[in-house]
Design a protein around this motif. Structure first.
Motif, PDB file in Angstrom:
ATOM      1  N   THR A 104       0.798  -1.225   0.000  1.00  0.00           N
ATOM      2  CA  THR A 104       0.000   0.000   0.000  1.00  0.00           C
ATOM      3  C   THR A 104       0.835   1.280   0.000  1.00  0.00           C
ATOM      4  N   PRO A 105       1.943   1.357   0.770  1.00  0.00           N
ATOM      5  CA  PRO A 105       2.709   2.624   0.764  1.00  0.00           C
ATOM      6  C   PRO A 105       3.227   3.039  -0.611  1.00  0.00           C
ATOM      7  N   GLU A 106       3.383   2.087  -1.532  1.00  0.00           N
ATOM      8  CA  GLU A 106       3.887   2.415  -2.867  1.00  0.00           C
ATOM      9  C   GLU A 106       2.814   3.018  -3.774  1.00  0.00           C
ATOM     10  N   PHE A 107       1.557   3.031  -3.309  1.00  0.00           N
ATOM     11  CA  PHE A 107       0.467   3.515  -4.168  1.00  0.00           C
ATOM     12  C   PHE A 107      -0.348   4.611  -3.494  1.00  0.00           C
ATOM     13  N   ARG A 113       2.312  11.602  -6.457  1.00  0.00           N
ATOM     14  CA  ARG A 113       2.820  12.952  -6.770  1.00  0.00           C
ATOM     15  C   ARG A 113       4.318  12.923  -7.054  1.00  0.00           C
ATOM     16  N   GLU A 114       5.034  12.051  -6.352  1.00  0.00           N
ATOM     17  CA  GLU A 114       6.465  11.908  -6.608  1.00  0.00           C
ATOM     18  C   GLU A 114       6.726  11.339  -7.996  1.00  0.00           C
ATOM     19  N   LEU A 115       5.838  10.460  -8.459  1.00  0.00           N
ATOM     20  CA  LEU A 115       6.019   9.818  -9.757  1.00  0.00           C
ATOM     21  C   LEU A 115       5.552  10.691 -10.919  1.00  0.00           C
ATOM     22  N   GLU A 116       4.737  11.696 -10.652  1.00  0.00           N
ATOM     23  CA  GLU A 116       4.093  12.464 -11.723  1.00  0.00           C
ATOM     24  C   GLU A 116       5.069  13.058 -12.727  1.00  0.00           C
ATOM     25  N   ALA A 272     -13.458  13.015 -17.015  1.00  0.00           N
ATOM     26  CA  ALA A 272     -13.497  12.236 -18.260  1.00  0.00           C
ATOM     27  C   ALA A 272     -12.899  10.851 -18.049  1.00  0.00           C
ATOM     28  N   VAL A 273     -11.807  10.762 -17.303  1.00  0.00           N
ATOM     29  CA  VAL A 273     -11.186   9.468 -17.030  1.00  0.00           C
ATOM     30  C   VAL A 273     -12.152   8.572 -16.274  1.00  0.00           C
ATOM     31  N   GLU A 274     -12.835   9.124 -15.282  1.00  0.00           N
ATOM     32  CA  GLU A 274     -13.780   8.311 -14.504  1.00  0.00           C
ATOM     33  C   GLU A 274     -14.932   7.830 -15.379  1.00  0.00           C
ATOM     34  N   GLU A 275     -15.409   8.682 -16.266  1.00  0.00           N
ATOM     35  CA  GLU A 275     -16.496   8.280 -17.147  1.00  0.00           C
ATOM     36  C   GLU A 275     -16.045   7.220 -18.145  1.00  0.00           C
ATOM     37  N   ALA A 350      -4.975   1.469  -8.663  1.00  0.00           N
ATOM     38  CA  ALA A 350      -5.923   2.443  -9.215  1.00  0.00           C
ATOM     39  C   ALA A 350      -5.374   3.867  -9.218  1.00  0.00           C
ATOM     40  N   PRO A 351      -4.713   4.349  -8.157  1.00  0.00           N
ATOM     41  CA  PRO A 351      -4.164   5.721  -8.211  1.00  0.00           C
ATOM     42  C   PRO A 351      -3.135   5.899  -9.324  1.00  0.00           C
ATOM     43  N   LEU A 352      -2.329   4.865  -9.571  1.00  0.00           N
ATOM     44  CA  LEU A 352      -1.335   4.955 -10.636  1.00  0.00           C
ATOM     45  C   LEU A 352      -2.008   4.987 -12.001  1.00  0.00           C
ATOM     46  N   ALA A 353      -2.981   4.101 -12.223  1.00  0.00           N
ATOM     47  CA  ALA A 353      -3.683   4.057 -13.508  1.00  0.00           C
ATOM     48  C   ALA A 353      -4.390   5.378 -13.784  1.00  0.00           C
ATOM     49  N   ARG A 354      -5.047   5.926 -12.767  1.00  0.00           N
ATOM     50  CA  ARG A 354      -5.740   7.203 -12.936  1.00  0.00           C
ATOM     51  C   ARG A 354      -4.759   8.305 -13.317  1.00  0.00           C
ATOM     52  N   MET A 355      -3.621   8.341 -12.624  1.00  0.00           N
ATOM     53  CA  MET A 355      -2.645   9.394 -12.927  1.00  0.00           C
ATOM     54  C   MET A 355      -2.126   9.269 -14.358  1.00  0.00           C
ATOM     55  N   GLU A 356      -1.819   8.044 -14.789  1.00  0.00           N
ATOM     56  CA  GLU A 356      -1.323   7.851 -16.147  1.00  0.00           C
ATOM     57  C   GLU A 356      -2.340   8.361 -17.171  1.00  0.00           C
ATOM     58  N   MET A 357      -3.608   8.048 -16.961  1.00  0.00           N
ATOM     59  CA  MET A 357      -4.636   8.467 -17.922  1.00  0.00           C
ATOM     60  C   MET A 357      -4.889   9.970 -17.861  1.00  0.00           C
ATOM     61  N   ARG A 358      -4.873  10.541 -16.659  1.00  0.00           N
ATOM     62  CA  ARG A 358      -5.108  11.978 -16.530  1.00  0.00           C
ATOM     63  C   ARG A 358      -3.995  12.793 -17.186  1.00  0.00           C
TER      64      ARG A 358
END
Length: 398
Positions: A104-107, A113-116, A272-275, A350-358
């Motif tokens: 969990t700490p990795e996501f 934000r560090e990976l962005e 848009a990503v959520e939709e 999920a947080p990583l996938a969302r960030m990649e798409m956003r």
């Protein structure tokens, strides 16, 4: 002789970007559909949003650990135990809780934000490659596949030079049209590859996620568990997001009014990503659960020891979730969708996938304001038999 057409189970059938009408009728009429099973325990398909949430939120009555691995009936008990080790989606609490707590700490959002900045750099490098390829170009080959593949490789510590190898294994592993023997062999090949990476991390742990697991949890995780965790994260980390990027681009190109909203207001990318996640639901179903007692769903009694499969496309297009669910509307707040699952098995990445798409969708539209399908009349080459829906190629111009 001609090869007979592949008979897909109801929850894997699609009509282009939409689930088939039979799936919607099953949701509206019965909600629960018995599935054909040539052998093994009886299986039921759950179609309504609230019922799917109920199943996914209750690991006590709907067990992931007890559900058999389809096609692995002839694998001996020792190998089967190794294959299950570290596979979060095949475990129940408290074992699942133990494994997930380490990852969990990795996501977290702080980690995202560090990976962005690096993800942004990877996206723009892929766009450069797409532009250099010249039009028309395959958006899958030059953008949708390399972006999440490189991200997860760097995160895990997997050499990106090996990406073709593990992607080919993933394609065979997820393709239900292949004989099960070939899919099992792909699993073994992938596992052998990951075993080598784990051994390397154990010998000299780096700053990547595998190194972190070895340094911080090496006494708590067996080698088989480390291999299983690495297998799962590598597969899930590139396969689902790459198909979302490709199908999401196709959906927007087929709905130019929706695409224009994102291009005109880049703040629209988040809803848009959520939709798109809701409307596309690229994962047909979460892995089956096995009932530990007799249960009742939508008025149907399901015996103990039965398999339960939850249809994510049907649940995410349930009118009980959103108004006019068949319409793609990037302005709606599609909260509550189940594209990442629900409950204890809600997708860790999920947080990583969302960030990649956003990051990826607005960057693509900014770089290519005239982005369009190379041939609007060309039939899309959908991956109809795979456990994660997508397209094999998507030719675009600009």
């Amino acid at each position: 002789m001609t090869t007979p057409p592949l008979k897909l189970p109801l929850h894997m059938r699609r009509n282009g970007l939409d689930p088939v009408e039979e799936l919607a009728r099953a949701r509206e009429d019965e909600g629960v559909v018995p599935m054909e099973t040539p052998c093994g325990p009886p299986e039921y398909l759950i179609c309504r949003h609230e019922d799917v949430r109920q199943v996914l939120a209750d690991p006590g009555r709907f067990s992931s650990a007890l559900a058999p691995l389809p096609g692995f009936e002839y694998v001996d008990a020792e190998e089967l135990e190794r294959l299950r080790a570290g596979q979060l989606f095949r475990s129940d609490p408290p074992e699942h809780t133990r494994l997930r707590r380490m990852l969990t700490p990795e996501f977290t959002m702080r980690r995202m934000r560090e990976l962005e900045p690096r993800i942004t750099q990877i996206v723009h490098t892929a766009l450069d490659d797409l532009e250099r390829a010249g039009k028309p170009a395959d958006l899958v080959e030059h953008f949708a596949l390399p972006v999440p593949s490189l991200v997860i490789c760097e995160l895990l510590g997997v050499p990106y030079a090996d990406h073709a190898r593990f992607q080919q294994c993933a394609v065979r592993l997820l393709d239900t049209s292949l004989p099960m023997e070939q899919r099992v062999e792909a699993q073994r090949e992938n596992r052998a590859y990951m075993a080598g990476l784990v051994a390397r991390a154990q010998a000299g742990p780096g700053q990547d996620m595998l190194g972190m697991l070895v340094r911080e949890h090496g006494d708590d995780l067996s080698t088989d568990e480390l291999i299983g965790i690495a297998e799962l994260l590598l597969l899930a980390g590139h396969e689902t997001t790459s198909n979302m990027l490709a199908l999401g681009a196709l959906a927007l190109l087929r709905h130019p009014d929706q695409l224009a909203m994102i291009r005109q207001d880049l703040a629209q990318a988040e809803p848009a990503v959520e939709e798109l996640l809701r409307w596309l639901s690229v994962v047909h179903a979460v892995p089956p659960r096995m009932t530990t007692t007799e249960v009742e769903i939508a008025g149907h009694a399901i015996p103990s020891g039965s398999l339960v499969t939850c249809s994510l496309p049907a649940a995410n297009r349930d009118p009980a979730l959103v108004h006019d669910p068949e319409t793609l509307d990037v302005t709606r707040a599609a909260t509550g969708h189940l594209a990442f699952g629900h409950g204890v098995h809600h997708c860790l990445g999920a947080p990583l996938a969302r960030m990649e798409m956003r990051i990826a969708f607005p960057a693509l539209l900014r770089r290519f304001p005239g982005l369009a399908l190379a041939d609007p009349n060309e039939q899309a080459d959908f991956r109809v038999s795979t456990l994660v829906y997508g397209v094999n190629a998507l030719r675009v111009t600009w």
